[in-house]
Design an enzyme around this catalytic site. Structure first.
Site, PDB file in Angstrom:
ATOM      1  N   SER A   1     -12.668  -9.543   3.480  1.00 35.94           N
ATOM      2  CA  SER A   1     -11.442  -9.595   2.685  1.00 35.94           C
ATOM      3  C   SER A   1     -10.910  -8.195   2.446  1.00 35.94           C
ATOM      4  O   SER A   1     -11.591  -7.354   1.833  1.00 35.94           O
ATOM      5  CB  SER A   1     -11.719 -10.271   1.331  1.00 35.94           C
TER       6      SER A   1
ATOM      7  N   ARG B   1      -5.909 -18.341  -9.126  1.00 36.08           N
ATOM      8  CA  ARG B   1      -6.686 -17.803  -7.998  1.00 36.08           C
ATOM      9  C   ARG B   1      -7.875 -16.963  -8.480  1.00 36.08           C
ATOM     10  O   ARG B   1      -7.798 -16.306  -9.500  1.00 36.08           O
ATOM     11  CB  ARG B   1      -5.759 -16.993  -7.082  1.00 36.08           C
TER      12      ARG B   1
ATOM     13  N   GLN C   1      -8.554  -7.435   0.506  1.00 38.40           N
ATOM     14  CA  GLN C   1      -8.242  -7.224  -0.904  1.00 38.40           C
ATOM     15  C   GLN C   1      -9.480  -6.743  -1.650  1.00 38.40           C
ATOM     16  O   GLN C   1      -9.403  -5.837  -2.473  1.00 38.40           O
ATOM     17  CB  GLN C   1      -7.665  -8.509  -1.509  1.00 38.40           C
TER      18      GLN C   1
ATOM     19  N   ASP D   1      -3.604 -15.532   7.532  1.00 36.27           N
ATOM     20  CA  ASP D   1      -2.333 -15.984   6.956  1.00 36.27           C
ATOM     21  C   ASP D   1      -1.531 -16.853   7.932  1.00 36.27           C
ATOM     22  O   ASP D   1      -0.527 -17.456   7.549  1.00 36.27           O
ATOM     23  CB  ASP D   1      -1.486 -14.776   6.528  1.00 36.27           C
TER      24      ASP D   1
ATOM     25  N   GLY E   1      -1.118 -11.933  -4.880  1.00 37.05           N
ATOM     26  CA  GLY E   1      -2.546 -11.652  -4.998  1.00 37.05           C
ATOM     27  C   GLY E   1      -2.860 -10.212  -4.626  1.00 37.05           C
ATOM     28  O   GLY E   1      -3.727  -9.576  -5.237  1.00 37.05           O
TER      29      GLY E   1
ATOM     30  N   ARG F   1       0.835  -1.210   0.000  1.00 38.48           N
ATOM     31  CA  ARG F   1       0.000   0.000   0.000  1.00 38.48           C
ATOM     32  C   ARG F   1       0.866   1.255   0.000  1.00 38.48           C
ATOM     33  O   ARG F   1       0.535   2.246  -0.673  1.00 38.48           O
ATOM     34  CB  ARG F   1      -0.938  -0.029   1.217  1.00 38.48           C
TER      35      ARG F   1
HETATM   36  C1  S3P Z   1      -4.100  -9.097   2.264  1.00 37.41           C
HETATM   37  C2  S3P Z   1      -5.339  -9.584   2.556  1.00 37.41           C
HETATM   38  C3  S3P Z   1      -5.616 -10.997   2.856  1.00 37.41           C
HETATM   39  C4  S3P Z   1      -4.337 -11.779   3.143  1.00 37.41           C
HETATM   40  C5  S3P Z   1      -3.255 -11.448   2.176  1.00 37.41           C
HETATM   41  C6  S3P Z   1      -2.913  -9.968   2.227  1.00 37.41           C
HETATM   42  C7  S3P Z   1      -3.932  -7.655   2.000  1.00 37.41           C
HETATM   43  O1  S3P Z   1      -6.270 -11.593   1.739  1.00 37.41           O
HETATM   44  O2  S3P Z   1      -4.585 -13.149   3.151  1.00 37.41           O
HETATM   45  O3  S3P Z   1      -2.082 -12.168   2.482  1.00 37.41           O
HETATM   46  O4  S3P Z   1      -2.793  -7.137   2.027  1.00 37.41           O
HETATM   47  O5  S3P Z   1      -4.949  -6.972   1.775  1.00 37.41           O
HETATM   48  P1  S3P Z   1      -7.872 -11.560   1.571  1.00 37.41           P
HETATM   49  O6  S3P Z   1      -8.292 -10.167   1.334  1.00 37.41           O
HETATM   50  O7  S3P Z   1      -8.146 -12.424   0.358  1.00 37.41           O
HETATM   51  O8  S3P Z   1      -8.422 -12.162   2.835  1.00 37.41           O
END
Ligand code: S3P
Length: 432
Positions: free
Chosen positions: A165, A120, A167, A318, A92, A22
């Site tokens: 989530s 994914r 993300q 995690d 991801g 970020r």
């Molecule tokens: C993350 C959010 C999590 C986490 C990933 C990092 C992030 O995923 O598992 O390692 O930095 O926003 P999800 O949003 O899919 O839960």
């Protein structure tokens, strides 16, 4: 190999991975010179840096020692159409948060990644962003990368996310920010809130409130250019978790891990192992980079099995692989449920952990959304597979540090994704 595991040391872990991604994204979207220290130089964050460079941003290399870098941002409006596909590697977070930022850009580009990332699910992100007006074309397996993103003007959204989530939430918030439209996301419980914290620190108005169906996060973008960031990224609690686990499995000694982010949305693992019998002192609590930070002090503990349910999973998502591996050394049974998301992480972490535990002679049963692990004090031996997943390699690496166990890991180098120097640090704090 010493016959007793003694832990000692006063150590730091690399910078937080989520915050590093970020910090890089926000500083290139800002106008002016950001100064960032303590960034994680892991492969995932290097992927974010190289994707931003491909969009025309000036991002220096990430120093191996966490030293300061300066990023001169010209605003997200200055990002340019890339000449080639954007390779997010194994990350991801890079792919999903960048989709949010790219959704409002007036150009077309294609995001891709390694074999794991190309498997994914991405519709959880492209779904809400398409409702805002962005267009996506899947060029690989259904719902997966490579995905072509055609951005442009977006409309506001009140999105109800089926999952807690960060993300998903961050992709929608960043899309709203980049396009200058108000957005809200309601999630079943608060997921990690680093995006909201940085937005707030940069003068944007983000509200978090209880709402029907969970927690609603609302951003009303100011429309002002984002100012540059000054940030010292704290140590990653997800990386600290492996060292905490090592200390818990030791016979004597004590470990101090300095400068760890203790944001409550990230410390679920520490709370869960405390329920298993651990004692973790959080000393010298302070705020750094807009995040609560402390030094963790931890020593050996007699662990007992626990039940872990859906409400406890997001804050420890995690770290569940490490928790499940620790459960192999706890008295009795540990039953983890409500953790189906683990099946779509860097690998299927439920199958990976349960399968590897069984390879080592531990009774472990897969559930659709979790697993049951029965603790044992027998010596554990065998060759486990990391499945190219950094956290699987580290979780079993910790078990392998216990004298009497002989755990071989097929690809130990995968730890570089999030924790360069992990094996050296593990050896450094483990003694006889
Ligand atoms: C993350 C959010 C999590 C986490 C990933 C990092 C992030 O995923 O598992 O390692 O930095 O926003 P999800 O949003 O899919 O839960």
């Amino acid at each position: 190999m010493p016959s007793r595991l003694h832990v000692s040391g006063d150590v730091t872990v690399p910078g937080d991975k989520s915050i590093t991604h970020r910090a890089l994204m926000f500083s290139t979207a800002a106008v002016g010179e950001s100064r960032l220290r303590g960034l994680l130089p892991g492969e995932d964050c290097r992927s974010t840096a190289s994707v931003l460079r491909a969009l025309g941003c000036d991002v220096p290399g990430l120093p191996a020692d966490g030293g300061e870098i300066r990023v001169t941002g010209r605003g997200i409006g200055a990002w340019t159409e890339p000449a080639a596909w954007l390779d997010c590697g194994n990350s991801g977070t890079t792919a999903r948060l960048m989709m949010g930022l790219l959704a409002g850009r007036p150009f077309t580009c294609t995001l891709t990644g390694d074999d794991s990332l190309r498997g994914r699910p991405m519709r959880r992100i492209t779904g809400p962003l398409a409702r805002m007006g962005a267009r996506f074309r899947e060029a690989g397996a259904p719902g997966c990368l490579p995905i072509e993103v055609s951005g442009g003007p977006l409309q506001s959204i009140d999105y109800v996310s089926p999952k807690a989530s960060a993300q998903i939430k961050s992709a929608v918030l960043l899309a709203g920010l980049g396009a200058g439209v108000p957005v809200s996301v309601t999630e079943p419980m608060l997921s990690r809130d680093h995006t909201e914290r940085i937005l707030g620190a940069l003068g944007e108005t983000v509200a978090t409130e209880d709402a029907e169906g969970g927690v609603r996060i609302t951003l009303a973008p100011s429309g002002r250019p984002l100012p540059p960031l000054r940030m010292e990224v704290p140590g990653d609690p997800s990386s600290a978790a492996f060292l905490v686990a090592l200390a818990l499995l030791a016979e004597d000694g004590e470990l101090r891990i300095r400068n760890v982010c203790i944001n409550p949305t990230r410390t679920g693992f520490f709370r869960l192992v405390e329920r298993m019998g651990a004692r973790i002192a959080m000393e010298n609590a302070r705020t750094a980079g807009g995040e609560p930070v402390a030094d963790l002090v931890v020593g050996p503990a007699r662990l007992r099995g626990i039940g872990v349910g859906a409400g406890e999973v997001p804050d420890a998502i995690d770290e569940i692989p490490m928790l499940a591996v620790l459960a192999a050394r706890a008295e009795g049974e540990t039953r983890i449920t409500g953790a189906g998301e683990l099946r779509v992480k860097e690998t299927d972490r439920i199958a990976a952990v349960a399968g590897n535990l069984r390879t080592l002679g531990v009774e472990a049963e897969e559930l659709e959304d979790g697993m049951i692990v029965r603790g044992t004090d027998r010596p554990l031996a065998g060759r486990v597979q990391a499945f190219h997943d950094h956290r699987i390699a580290m979780a079993f690496g910790v078990l392998g540090a216990q004298p009497g166990n002989a755990v071989e890991i097929d690809h130990p180098e995968v730890v570089d994704v999030s924790f360069p120097g992990f094996w050296e640090l593990l050896r450094g704090v483990s003694g006889g």
